[in-house]
Design a protein around this motif. Structure first.
Motif, PDB file in Angstrom:
ATOM      1  N   PRO A 194       0.824  -1.224   0.000  1.00 29.87           N
ATOM      2  CA  PRO A 194       0.000   0.000   0.000  1.00 29.87           C
ATOM      3  C   PRO A 194       0.853   1.267   0.000  1.00 29.87           C
ATOM      4  N   LEU A 195       0.303   2.305  -0.595  1.00 29.12           N
ATOM      5  CA  LEU A 195       0.942   3.620  -0.539  1.00 29.12           C
ATOM      6  C   LEU A 195       0.752   4.198   0.860  1.00 29.12           C
ATOM      7  N   ARG A 196       1.746   4.851   1.365  1.00 27.89           N
ATOM      8  CA  ARG A 196       1.625   5.524   2.658  1.00 27.89           C
ATOM      9  C   ARG A 196       0.948   6.874   2.431  1.00 27.89           C
ATOM     10  N   PRO A 197      -0.088   7.187   3.220  1.00 28.39           N
ATOM     11  CA  PRO A 197      -0.790   8.461   3.034  1.00 28.39           C
ATOM     12  C   PRO A 197       0.136   9.670   3.050  1.00 28.39           C
ATOM     13  N   HIS A 198       1.138   9.649   3.913  1.00 26.56           N
ATOM     14  CA  HIS A 198       2.023  10.813   3.991  1.00 26.56           C
ATOM     15  C   HIS A 198       2.897  10.947   2.742  1.00 26.56           C
ATOM     16  N   SER A 199       3.245   9.833   2.110  1.00 27.77           N
ATOM     17  CA  SER A 199       4.063   9.921   0.895  1.00 27.77           C
ATOM     18  C   SER A 199       3.269  10.534  -0.256  1.00 27.77           C
ATOM     19  N   VAL A 200       1.950  10.332  -0.249  1.00 30.18           N
ATOM     20  CA  VAL A 200       1.097  10.957  -1.259  1.00 30.18           C
ATOM     21  C   VAL A 200       1.118  12.476  -1.069  1.00 30.18           C
ATOM     22  N   LEU A 201       0.997  12.921   0.178  1.00 29.65           N
ATOM     23  CA  LEU A 201       1.056  14.353   0.475  1.00 29.65           C
ATOM     24  C   LEU A 201       2.415  14.928   0.098  1.00 29.65           C
ATOM     25  N   ASP A 202       3.484  14.233   0.447  1.00 28.43           N
ATOM     26  CA  ASP A 202       4.829  14.705   0.103  1.00 28.43           C
ATOM     27  C   ASP A 202       4.990  14.880  -1.403  1.00 28.43           C
ATOM     28  N   ARG A 203       4.485  13.915  -2.161  1.00 28.26           N
ATOM     29  CA  ARG A 203       4.600  13.980  -3.623  1.00 28.26           C
ATOM     30  C   ARG A 203       3.809  15.155  -4.180  1.00 28.26           C
ATOM     31  N   LEU A 204       2.617  15.379  -3.661  1.00 26.75           N
ATOM     32  CA  LEU A 204       1.805  16.508  -4.130  1.00 26.75           C
ATOM     33  C   LEU A 204       2.488  17.830  -3.797  1.00 26.75           C
ATOM     34  N   ARG A 205       3.080  17.926  -2.617  1.00 29.20           N
ATOM     35  CA  ARG A 205       3.793  19.159  -2.242  1.00 29.20           C
ATOM     36  C   ARG A 205       4.984  19.410  -3.158  1.00 29.20           C
ATOM     37  N   LYS A 206       5.721  18.351  -3.497  1.00 30.65           N
ATOM     38  CA  LYS A 206       6.869  18.505  -4.404  1.00 30.65           C
ATOM     39  C   LYS A 206       6.404  18.933  -5.788  1.00 30.65           C
ATOM     40  N   LEU A 207       5.323  18.344  -6.264  1.00 27.68           N
ATOM     41  CA  LEU A 207       4.797  18.724  -7.569  1.00 27.68           C
ATOM     42  C   LEU A 207       4.303  20.169  -7.570  1.00 27.68           C
ATOM     43  N   SER A 208       3.637  20.578  -6.503  1.00 29.62           N
ATOM     44  CA  SER A 208       3.143  21.957  -6.392  1.00 29.62           C
ATOM     45  C   SER A 208       4.304  22.932  -6.409  1.00 29.62           C
ATOM     46  N   LYS A 209       5.322  22.620  -5.630  1.00 28.42           N
ATOM     47  CA  LYS A 209       6.496  23.495  -5.556  1.00 28.42           C
ATOM     48  C   LYS A 209       7.194  23.566  -6.916  1.00 28.42           C
ATOM     49  N   GLY A 210       7.351  22.416  -7.571  1.00 30.42           N
ATOM     50  CA  GLY A 210       7.993  22.371  -8.882  1.00 30.42           C
ATOM     51  C   GLY A 210       7.222  23.130  -9.945  1.00 30.42           C
ATOM     52  N   ALA A 211       5.899  23.164  -9.801  1.00 33.77           N
ATOM     53  CA  ALA A 211       5.053  23.879 -10.761  1.00 33.77           C
ATOM     54  C   ALA A 211       4.932  25.359 -10.423  1.00 33.77           C
ATOM     55  N   GLY A 212       5.466  25.746  -9.263  1.00 32.49           N
ATOM     56  CA  GLY A 212       5.402  27.151  -8.860  1.00 32.49           C
ATOM     57  C   GLY A 212       4.026  27.608  -8.432  1.00 32.49           C
ATOM     58  N   VAL A 213       3.207  26.683  -7.966  1.00 32.64           N
ATOM     59  CA  VAL A 213       1.872  27.051  -7.489  1.00 32.64           C
ATOM     60  C   VAL A 213       1.857  27.017  -5.963  1.00 32.64           C
ATOM     61  N   PRO A 214       0.882  27.681  -5.357  1.00 33.90           N
ATOM     62  CA  PRO A 214       0.806  27.661  -3.894  1.00 33.90           C
ATOM     63  C   PRO A 214       0.690  26.231  -3.368  1.00 33.90           C
ATOM     64  N   ARG A 215       1.103  26.057  -2.152  1.00 31.65           N
ATOM     65  CA  ARG A 215       1.072  24.745  -1.505  1.00 31.65           C
ATOM     66  C   ARG A 215      -0.356  24.191  -1.499  1.00 31.65           C
ATOM     67  N   VAL A 216      -0.483  22.948  -1.928  1.00 34.36           N
ATOM     68  CA  VAL A 216      -1.778  22.288  -2.037  1.00 34.36           C
ATOM     69  C   VAL A 216      -1.726  21.006  -1.216  1.00 34.36           C
ATOM     70  N   THR A 217      -2.793  20.741  -0.477  1.00 35.36           N
ATOM     71  CA  THR A 217      -2.881  19.489   0.267  1.00 35.36           C
ATOM     72  C   THR A 217      -3.737  18.502  -0.514  1.00 35.36           C
ATOM     73  N   VAL A 218      -3.673  17.243  -0.149  1.00 36.57           N
ATOM     74  CA  VAL A 218      -4.483  16.233  -0.821  1.00 36.57           C
ATOM     75  C   VAL A 218      -5.962  16.529  -0.576  1.00 36.57           C
ATOM     76  N   HIS A 219      -6.312  16.999   0.600  1.00 36.08           N
ATOM     77  CA  HIS A 219      -7.718  17.307   0.878  1.00 36.08           C
ATOM     78  C   HIS A 219      -8.204  18.481   0.024  1.00 36.08           C
ATOM     79  N   ASP A 220      -7.291  19.377  -0.363  1.00 34.32           N
ATOM     80  CA  ASP A 220      -7.682  20.463  -1.263  1.00 34.32           C
ATOM     81  C   ASP A 220      -8.229  19.920  -2.582  1.00 34.32           C
ATOM     82  N   LEU A 221      -7.758  18.751  -2.995  1.00 36.88           N
ATOM     83  CA  LEU A 221      -8.258  18.153  -4.231  1.00 36.88           C
ATOM     84  C   LEU A 221      -9.731  17.769  -4.090  1.00 36.88           C
ATOM     85  N   ARG A 222     -10.140  17.386  -2.881  1.00 40.89           N
ATOM     86  CA  ARG A 222     -11.558  17.079  -2.624  1.00 40.89           C
ATOM     87  C   ARG A 222     -12.396  18.351  -2.777  1.00 40.89           C
ATOM     88  N   HIS A 223     -11.881  19.457  -2.242  1.00 40.01           N
ATOM     89  CA  HIS A 223     -12.586  20.736  -2.387  1.00 40.01           C
ATOM     90  C   HIS A 223     -12.605  21.174  -3.849  1.00 40.01           C
TER      91      HIS A 223
END
Length: 173
Positions: free
Chosen positions: A101-130
């Protein structure tokens, strides 16, 4: 994890619900899936499958053609499903290449790295639900339908998702 992020935005499922989703609960031909469990990490270490957040969370969810494509891509990705029938993690849709299984925190870490690399504000996984709710509301879907499909306990919850002029306001750092 692109398929996972596409899936989260397209369905509005909670992170744990997506990570706990089993292939037996996905019915691509009918374009639905059944949420029956959630994956959680106890003390950020021990992974467990538990019941969804609320009684109404355990329910059928319709999936769009775009989400179906992401799931089909996931099925072809080559991730090994565990085959031990006594292992509760057997058959997870979103897992590591070796089937663990994927670790929930590793999913968040990956999203944060992608957000930072794309130059967008910090996004959480729950933000995707919103974001999923915002996209649906912006498309003109009535709040009652959005609330039911997102399995919210109250009608006001999806209404709170549509904020700001862009319809999406990421978490503050």
């Amino acid at each position: 994890m692109a398929d996972l992020f596409e899936f989260l935005i397209g369905t509005g499922l909670r992170k744990g619900e997506a990570l706990g989703l089993h292939w037996d609960d996905v019915h691509l031909a009918e374009r639905v899936l059944y949420v029956r469990c959630t994956l959680s990490a106890i003390d950020n270490n021990h992974l467990v499958l538990t019941n969804p957040k609320t009684r109404t969370s355990k329910n059928w969810v319709a999936i769009s053609p775009r989400v179906a494509i992401a799931l089909q891509h996931r099925a072809r990705s080559g991730a090994l499903s565990r085959s031990d029938p006594t292992d509760p993690f057997t058959g997870l849709v979103f897992c590591r290449p070796d089937g663990r299984p994927l670790r929930p925190h590793s999913v968040l870490d990956r999203l944060r790295k992608l957000s930072k690399g794309a130059g967008v504000p910090r996004v959480t996984v729950h933000d995707l639900r919103h974001l999923a709710a915002t996209i649906t509301i912006t498309a003109g879907v009535p709040l009652t339908v959005v609330s039911k499909t997102r399995r919210h306990s109250t009608l006001s919850t999806p209404a709170q998702s549509k904020v700001g002029t862009t319809g999406f306001e990421p978490a503050t750092p």
